[in-house]
Design an enzyme around this catalytic site. Sequence first.
Site, mmCIF file in Angstrom:
data_model
loop_
_atom_site.group_PDB
_atom_site.id
_atom_site.type_symbol
_atom_site.label_atom_id
_atom_site.label_comp_id
_atom_site.label_asym_id
_atom_site.label_seq_id
_atom_site.Cartn_x
_atom_site.Cartn_y
_atom_site.Cartn_z
ATOM 1 N N LYS A 222 0.831 -1.216 0.000
ATOM 2 C CA LYS A 222 0.000 0.000 0.000
ATOM 3 C C LYS A 222 0.865 1.265 0.000
ATOM 4 O O LYS A 222 0.625 2.218 -0.751
ATOM 5 C CB LYS A 222 -0.930 0.004 1.209
ATOM 6 C CG LYS A 222 -1.699 1.315 1.391
ATOM 7 C CD LYS A 222 -2.619 1.618 0.218
ATOM 8 C CE LYS A 222 -3.105 3.044 0.211
ATOM 9 N NZ LYS A 222 -4.139 3.384 1.140
ATOM 10 N N CYS A 276 -3.797 10.626 1.019
ATOM 11 C CA CYS A 276 -2.933 9.458 0.799
ATOM 12 C C CYS A 276 -1.559 9.836 0.285
ATOM 13 O O CYS A 276 -0.550 9.545 0.908
ATOM 14 C CB CYS A 276 -3.542 8.545 -0.266
ATOM 15 S SG CYS A 276 -5.200 8.082 -0.022
HETATM 16 N N1 SAJ Z 1 -2.290 14.706 -9.211
HETATM 17 C C1 SAJ Z 1 -1.411 15.322 -10.093
HETATM 18 N N2 SAJ Z 1 -1.091 14.692 -11.256
HETATM 19 C C2 SAJ Z 1 -1.607 13.468 -11.584
HETATM 20 C C3 SAJ Z 1 -2.482 12.841 -10.659
HETATM 21 C C4 SAJ Z 1 -2.814 13.481 -9.495
HETATM 22 O O1 SAJ Z 1 -0.932 16.426 -9.839
HETATM 23 O O2 SAJ Z 1 -1.306 12.955 -12.655
HETATM 24 C C5 SAJ Z 1 -2.624 15.365 -7.956
HETATM 25 C C6 SAJ Z 1 -4.117 15.580 -7.771
HETATM 26 O O3 SAJ Z 1 -4.505 16.844 -8.255
HETATM 27 C C7 SAJ Z 1 -4.268 15.503 -6.253
HETATM 28 C C8 SAJ Z 1 -3.187 14.523 -5.839
HETATM 29 O O4 SAJ Z 1 -2.243 14.490 -6.913
HETATM 30 O O5 SAJ Z 1 -4.019 16.748 -5.655
HETATM 31 C C9 SAJ Z 1 -3.683 13.109 -5.569
HETATM 32 O O6 SAJ Z 1 -4.473 12.748 -6.651
HETATM 33 P P1 SAJ Z 1 -4.885 11.180 -6.884
HETATM 34 O O7 SAJ Z 1 -5.509 11.095 -8.232
HETATM 35 O O8 SAJ Z 1 -3.737 10.299 -6.589
HETATM 36 O O9 SAJ Z 1 -6.085 10.939 -5.854
HETATM 37 P P2 SAJ Z 1 -6.017 10.404 -4.368
HETATM 38 O O10 SAJ Z 1 -5.169 11.228 -3.494
HETATM 39 O O11 SAJ Z 1 -7.429 10.213 -3.937
HETATM 40 O O12 SAJ Z 1 -5.312 9.001 -4.532
HETATM 41 C C10 SAJ Z 1 -6.016 7.815 -4.321
HETATM 42 C C11 SAJ Z 1 -4.986 6.803 -3.991
HETATM 43 N N3 SAJ Z 1 -5.686 5.624 -3.559
HETATM 44 C C12 SAJ Z 1 -5.397 5.095 -2.342
HETATM 45 O O13 SAJ Z 1 -4.566 5.553 -1.604
HETATM 46 C C13 SAJ Z 1 -6.178 3.921 -1.964
HETATM 47 C C14 SAJ Z 1 -4.138 6.485 -5.204
HETATM 48 O O14 SAJ Z 1 -3.339 5.324 -4.920
HETATM 49 C C15 SAJ Z 1 -4.970 6.167 -6.419
HETATM 50 O O15 SAJ Z 1 -4.121 6.020 -7.544
HETATM 51 C C16 SAJ Z 1 -5.947 7.303 -6.671
HETATM 52 O O16 SAJ Z 1 -6.764 7.463 -5.485
HETATM 53 C C17 SAJ Z 1 -6.845 6.909 -7.825
HETATM 54 O O17 SAJ Z 1 -6.630 7.495 -8.886
HETATM 55 O O18 SAJ Z 1 -7.670 6.011 -7.636
#
Ligand code: SAJ
Length: 441
Positions: A222, A276
Amino acid sequence: MALVELEAKLTTRTARVAVIGLGYVGLPVACLFAEAGFDVVGVDIQAERVNKINAGSSPIEGEEPGLAELLRAVVASGKLRAVTDYALLADCDVITINVETPVDEQHVPRYVALQSALRVLGPVLKEGALVIVESTIAPGTMARVVKPLLEETSGKRVNEDFYLGHCPERVMPGKLLANLRGVSRVCGGETPETAATMLALYRHIVQADLDAADCVTAELVKTAENAYRDINIAFANQVALICKAVGGDVWRVRELVNKSPGRNMLLPGAGVGGHCIPKDPWLLAYQARQQGVPVPLIEAARAINEAMPLHMVELLEAKLAEVGVALAGARVLVLGYAYLENSDDTRNSPSAALVARLQERGVEVVIHDPYVPVYQGDVLAMAQGCDAVVAMVKHSAYQALNLAALQEALRVSVLVDGRRVFDEESARAVGFIYSIVGSRS
Ligand code: SAJ
């Protein structure tokens, strides 16, 4: 009760399930086990949250497809009830723990919530019960923190009087139920038999791979999967900063890089927020750092991503300077305070870091976010008299904004785009002085 008896109760759904911590993760977990036919007791320290759940209404804001309806149904059927009193756990056969596991300013895990849950659970722990930590924890935590504390507070021995496992959650705000049902999970057991029993439990709610493992493997998977994401986002941000310096356009570069087989460059942007990604890399690194093992890649990625909101301030200052406006004393509209598009979740929001820095620099900040109640309002009215707009979150509502009207409302028409919310040509066509992360413009 031996594991084989517990497994039989899982098969017949007569096992009583408890979920400690009814937040973003615990509440949907409790609902899904109740939907599967188990009697579920949800425990939370917040009486207000407990009362709201027992009234059949979800305390979780934001768009969570299906959750409100499912909660209402399982509360109405009596399958789920929420309490603040741990005593009811005394006759529960399975207890999942879904409490927060933050890291502090020094990136040290803070297990206050986890430890207090274990201290209260211990004395009422039923003989033969299976305790599963679903919260994300640093590798080694089950062995160093959870097992000894639960044995101490229960007076019981693991693998004799109770069973222990770690099944990290993989949810995402906006897709809580979909992810819980459809994303694979690692079932880390103190023993292989415990892991097998965990598979029998989660099979009732997960329609994806369930992989048996030991606890440290589950802890590593994780935290590594989220460190992986953080490092890959940092790579995109690093390329964006290089493009800005050499006159490239990271958005076009990314598009073409991803045509190369086996590449999947992520999106650069205004920063990395959420519950996360900013935290889990530090959990992954913690024990190694404690033992003097260098983790420079994790540290560098965190530094790059944490600096992106500050980079947005630099872009803003440069654009304002082009039109002779100083940053200090300017009035700036920030579009988006949630950490993610179309979500109300503001935890570790990059916008918070941006706003703090702007205010330090003497900027008058106006914040809008359609999902965050305190920042809701009429965007055009809020734009009146502002010298610039900084787009921090790609909420769908912003993509529908009338750019000409927005430009009209502003005193000075600087637009700094942190997520490629807007189309550059359209913005320039209505008179914006436009800048975007990762491009020379
Ligand atoms: N972000 C970027 N660039 C990207 C993707 C995200 O700048 O290419 C930023 C987003 O704007 C945000 C942050 O990163 O501020 C996190 O974004 P995220 O898409 O990773 O969303 P989270 O934080 O909800 O991540 C969760 C995580 N899931 C768990 O911890 C169980 C992550 O592992 C997953 O990949 C993500 O959800 C998902 O996309 O499902």
